[in-house]
Design an enzyme around this catalytic site. Sequence first.
Site, short mmCIF file in Angstrom:
data_model
loop_
_atom_site.label_atom_id
_atom_site.label_comp_id
_atom_site.label_asym_id
_atom_site.label_seq_id
_atom_site.Cartn_x
_atom_site.Cartn_y
_atom_site.Cartn_z
N HIS A 1 0.82 -1.21 0.00
CA HIS A 1 0.00 0.00 0.00
C HIS A 1 0.86 1.27 0.00
CE1 HIS A 1 1.01 0.85 4.21
NE2 HIS A 1 0.87 -0.45 4.43
N GLU B 1 -2.65 -6.77 7.86
CA GLU B 1 -1.34 -6.78 8.48
C GLU B 1 -1.40 -7.50 9.83
OE1 GLU B 1 1.70 -7.17 8.45
OE2 GLU B 1 2.40 -5.24 7.70
#
Length: 216
Positions: free
Chosen positions: A11, A85
């Site tokens: 990202h 994550e």
Amino acid sequence: MGRPFLYVVRHGETKWNHENRIQGSVDIPLSERGQRQAECLAERFSKTPLSTVYSSPLSRALDTARALASRHPKLDVVQDGALREVKCGIFEGKTYEDLGEDRRWVKMWRDDPNLRLPQGESRMDLYERVRGFMKKLLARHADEDRVLIVGHGGVNKSIMGYFFEVDITHVWRFFQSNACVNVFRPHEMGYLCETWNDVSHLPPELRNEDQGAHRK
């Protein structure tokens, strides 16, 4: 059924990335700089015939994925919680300077993949859910498919570990910049890592290759 061609992307940057804060499972959005990085990614893949885009549901990944998919009519973004994550528990929101002498962070990433931080996950927890996702993905897609995954630093390193059977205690050494691209090309023996941590699509002012290797 063959093997799809895979692009694995991290990202774009967030405010917490810039401040060197541990994000983990906290849903921190892209900063203005991160949005610009996502647009550069979108331009890079604008002519690539993508069949599917998968993303972590955390907004920093999801907004990166949506920027990419916006250049491809009728291409949806498939969210999957397995791509979140690693949950860093009580360390989330802290800067690396805040950690001081607390060695649990170093032990988790360098020495003990089974160590769960308080209120968090272990690296093995992360690896196991990423491995489950990859098995399903490879069973779902054929060799003519080009699949893009938008994940996080820990997720992408776990994908590297999955493909190449790297000891889980060592995958943290594989650096991931914000908005980088990793390319995995199918091969008769499995997969080849054709590109790792490529940021050539970013202008120099949008690159942050100097960030620390553990930063989430």
